[in-house]
Design a protein around this motif. Structure first.
Motif, short mmCIF file in Angstrom:
data_model
loop_
_atom_site.label_atom_id
_atom_site.label_comp_id
_atom_site.label_asym_id
_atom_site.label_seq_id
_atom_site.Cartn_x
_atom_site.Cartn_y
_atom_site.Cartn_z
N ASP A 165 -15.15 -54.90 20.97
CA ASP A 165 -14.72 -53.84 21.87
C ASP A 165 -15.35 -54.11 23.24
OD1 ASP A 165 -17.38 -52.97 21.71
OD2 ASP A 165 -16.91 -51.28 20.39
N ARG A 166 -15.11 -53.21 24.21
CA ARG A 166 -15.59 -53.50 25.57
C ARG A 166 -17.12 -53.60 25.61
NH1 ARG A 166 -14.12 -50.77 31.43
NH2 ARG A 166 -15.74 -51.91 32.59
N ALA A 167 -17.82 -52.68 24.94
CA ALA A 167 -19.29 -52.70 24.99
C ALA A 167 -19.83 -53.99 24.37
CB ALA A 167 -19.86 -51.49 24.27
N ALA A 168 -19.24 -54.40 23.24
CA ALA A 168 -19.69 -55.64 22.59
C ALA A 168 -19.42 -56.85 23.47
CB ALA A 168 -19.00 -55.79 21.24
N TRP A 169 -18.24 -56.89 24.09
CA TRP A 169 -17.91 -58.02 24.95
C TRP A 169 -18.87 -58.12 26.13
CZ3 TRP A 169 -15.09 -62.30 24.73
CH2 TRP A 169 -14.92 -63.02 25.91
N GLU A 170 -19.10 -57.00 26.80
CA GLU A 170 -19.92 -57.04 28.01
C GLU A 170 -21.38 -57.31 27.70
OE1 GLU A 170 -18.92 -53.50 30.22
OE2 GLU A 170 -17.13 -54.48 31.05
N THR A 171 -21.88 -56.84 26.55
CA THR A 171 -23.25 -57.17 26.16
C THR A 171 -23.37 -58.65 25.82
OG1 THR A 171 -23.60 -54.93 25.31
CG2 THR A 171 -25.13 -56.62 24.57
N SER A 172 -22.36 -59.19 25.13
CA SER A 172 -22.36 -60.62 24.82
C SER A 172 -22.29 -61.45 26.10
CB SER A 172 -21.19 -60.96 23.90
OG SER A 172 -21.33 -60.33 22.64
N TRP A 173 -21.46 -61.03 27.05
CA TRP A 173 -21.34 -61.75 28.31
C TRP A 173 -22.68 -61.80 29.04
CZ3 TRP A 173 -17.00 -64.33 30.03
CH2 TRP A 173 -17.04 -64.81 31.34
N LYS A 174 -23.44 -60.72 28.96
CA LYS A 174 -24.77 -60.72 29.59
C LYS A 174 -25.67 -61.78 28.96
CE LYS A 174 -24.72 -55.85 30.97
NZ LYS A 174 -25.28 -54.50 30.72
N TRP A 175 -25.57 -61.97 27.65
CA TRP A 175 -26.34 -63.04 27.01
C TRP A 175 -25.86 -64.39 27.51
CZ3 TRP A 175 -26.17 -67.49 24.29
CH2 TRP A 175 -27.31 -67.87 23.56
N TRP A 176 -24.53 -64.57 27.57
CA TRP A 176 -23.97 -65.86 27.97
C TRP A 176 -24.33 -66.22 29.41
CZ3 TRP A 176 -18.56 -64.02 26.00
CH2 TRP A 176 -18.60 -63.92 24.61
N THR A 177 -24.62 -65.21 30.25
CA THR A 177 -24.99 -65.47 31.64
C THR A 177 -26.47 -65.27 31.92
OG1 THR A 177 -24.52 -63.20 32.34
CG2 THR A 177 -22.70 -64.78 32.44
N GLY A 178 -27.21 -64.72 30.95
CA GLY A 178 -28.62 -64.41 31.16
C GLY A 178 -28.85 -63.21 32.05
N ALA A 179 -27.87 -62.31 32.13
CA ALA A 179 -27.98 -61.14 32.99
C ALA A 179 -28.91 -60.10 32.36
CB ALA A 179 -26.61 -60.53 33.24
N PRO A 180 -29.52 -59.24 33.17
CA PRO A 180 -30.36 -58.18 32.61
C PRO A 180 -29.58 -57.31 31.63
CG PRO A 180 -30.65 -58.33 34.99
CD PRO A 180 -29.51 -59.24 34.64
N GLY A 181 -30.27 -56.89 30.58
CA GLY A 181 -29.64 -56.06 29.57
C GLY A 181 -28.98 -56.82 28.44
N HIS A 182 -29.16 -58.15 28.41
CA HIS A 182 -28.54 -58.92 27.33
C HIS A 182 -29.28 -58.68 26.02
CE1 HIS A 182 -31.81 -61.88 27.09
NE2 HIS A 182 -31.79 -61.97 28.40
N GLY A 183 -28.58 -58.89 24.92
CA GLY A 183 -29.18 -58.76 23.61
C GLY A 183 -29.98 -60.00 23.23
N THR A 184 -30.35 -60.06 21.97
CA THR A 184 -31.16 -61.19 21.49
C THR A 184 -30.33 -62.30 20.88
OG1 THR A 184 -31.45 -60.08 19.36
CG2 THR A 184 -33.13 -59.67 21.06
#
Length: 466
Positions: free
Chosen positions: A282-301
């Protein structure tokens, strides 16, 4: 990168790159490798050169890790960067005159065999051919007939041996469909009208249809990570169904808003409906994953955050689509017995991420007939790779065979290739091949049997019952 900043998540932990290429022979094996396994297990992944910090996980240079197995022995391990212009010369995809250099690939997503060739794939470029020893040969454009990029997720029909694939682009034509013969000659090229500028990482085939995935992650030049795509609430979510023969006419089905990177499989059911399985964001899952893929603040583990199993059923008779969850675990990198590609499958496998009640990484096996699920935990600080199914020589079902997975062990700073009995993940590994270094977590891989490289006109493996 500033020395005071933490390392990017895709350059640390299980994903910490290696800094060199090595070759080691005569690997130690615990247990017994099934003697019928004769070939190479190859796994691709992003591994930037020392000192390079790419702006996105997907932009790291491709490195192939290979293990050669024969006569019950693990003969060698070797790892090699794919030496494309992007690696050797830092060549960009766009030239100064704004033309596209399709050879400037990081070649880091997948590695397959077709027509006797080993090909390293990255979806916005041409494939790159490798030697059986993993040396880089040259870009491969199917003898001049491939004029666009090629997806990293082609589908080989287990009946005909044909390779189905596509190229997508943010600019028209957005989608081109290709079919290559078993020998690797392109025999069909079609522009698919009606597709849009979405990120189309994967697709599916059935016995009679092609399934296109046109979902709301779309081209957006305002995205500064180097991968110019973002979620859009204004773009419709739809799946397209197109006959494999005849005119390239697509019937589009509206579906719930979501994203899909990898399909598990698709097939036609007894009622003639098209069934598609895969892990959905869903949108939240995609955007959190994208933060990991870019190293942006708020990324998961972990790189996969929130993608859960889903099934879409598309009914050509009514024009309606229905969908339902198939599991609540966070999973990615689904796999099946490739001899069931486009046909009903009973079993599938996936990598399960921490979350939804799991503390560690697991391998998951699903029985889609009974609804049963098996989980294999490999322990704390241990991460398996995408499961790769290899059929047993005399197997009669789509779980009669072996699962191959490279395990990254942070505590020991080591890795091993496990050979598992796919029929029951509760059994102890049949064999563990000790690798001479810890292999970074990567993306996709393939089992390449010796017969596939020996004869470009080898017939496809026989089908099995689901």
């Amino acid at each position: 990168m500033n020395a005071n900043q933490p390392p990017k998540p895709y350059l640390s932990g299980h994903y910490t790159p290696v800094t060199d290429e090595i070759t080691t022979t005569g690997l130690t094996v615990r247990g017994t490798i099934p003697p019928e396994l004769s070939g190479r297990y190859l796994r691709n992944g992003h591994n930037p050169k020392p000192g390079v910090t790419p702006s996105h996980w997907f932009k790291g240079s491709g490195m192939i890790h290979g293990i050669r197995i024969r006569d019950g022995r693990a003969e060698w391990y070797r790892n090699r960067w794919v030496r494309t212009p992007a690696f050797t010369e830092d060549a960009p995809l766009l030239r100064p005159d704004h033309s596209v250099d399709l050879a400037a690939s990081v070649a880091a997503t997948h590695v397959i065999q077709h027509g006797g060739r080993l090909l390293a794939l990255q979806e916005v470029n041409l494939p790159w051919e490798l030697s059986p020893e993993l040396d880089t040969v040259a870009p491969f454009d199917f003898h001049g007939k491939l004029k666009s990029a090629m997806t990293a997720h082609p589908k080989e029909d287990p009946v005909t041996g044909e390779l189905h694939f596509f190229g997508y682009s943010p600019f028209p034509p957005h989608l081109i469909y290709y079919v290559a013969s078993p020998a690797g000659e392109i025999v069909r090229t079609e522009i698919i009208e009606g597709a849009g500028p979405s990120l189309m990482h994967d697709f599916a085939i059935t016995r009679d249809h092609v399934v296109w995935i046109d979902l709301p992650v779309v081209f957006n030049p305002a995205e500064l990570s180097g991968i110019p795509y973002r979620w859009s609430d204004d773009y419709p979510a739809r799946l397209g169904v197109m006959p494999r023969t005849g005119p390239a006419e697509v019937t589009w089905f509206e579906v719930d808003r979501g994203a899909l990177l990898h399909t598990t499989n698709a097939y036609e059911d007894e009622a003639g409906r098209i069934v598609l399985d895969g892990p959905r964001y869903d949108r939240a899952a995609w955007e959190t994953s994208w933060k990991w893929w870019t190293g942006a603040p708020g990324h998961g583990t972990t790189p996969g955050t929130g993608s859960v199993g889903r099934r879409w059923t598309l009914d050509p008779a009514t024009g309606k689509a229905t969908e339902e969850p198939t599991d609540d675990l966070v999973t990615e990198f689904p796999a099946i017995d490739d001899r069931r590609t486009g046909l009903p499958h009973r079993h599938s496998y996936a990598l399960a991420f921490p979350g939804a009640g799991l503390r560690d990484y697991h391998l998951a096996k699903y029985d889609h007939r009974t609804g049963a699920r098996q989980l294999l935990s490999l322990g704390a600080d241990r991460m398996p790779s995408e499961p790769c199914f290899v059929p047993a020589e005399d197997g009669t079902a789509d779980d009669h065979g072996y699962l191959l997975t490279i395990v990254s062990d942070l505590a020991r700073n080591a890795s091993e290739l496990l050979v598992l009995d796919a029929s029951d993940l509760r059994k102890a590994p049949l064999a563990a091949i000790e690798l001479p270094r810890r292999v970074p977590a990567g993306i996709h891989g393939s089992w390449i049997p010796d017969t596939a490289l020996a004869r470009a006109d080898s017939p496809p493996n026989r089908m099995v019952t689901a």
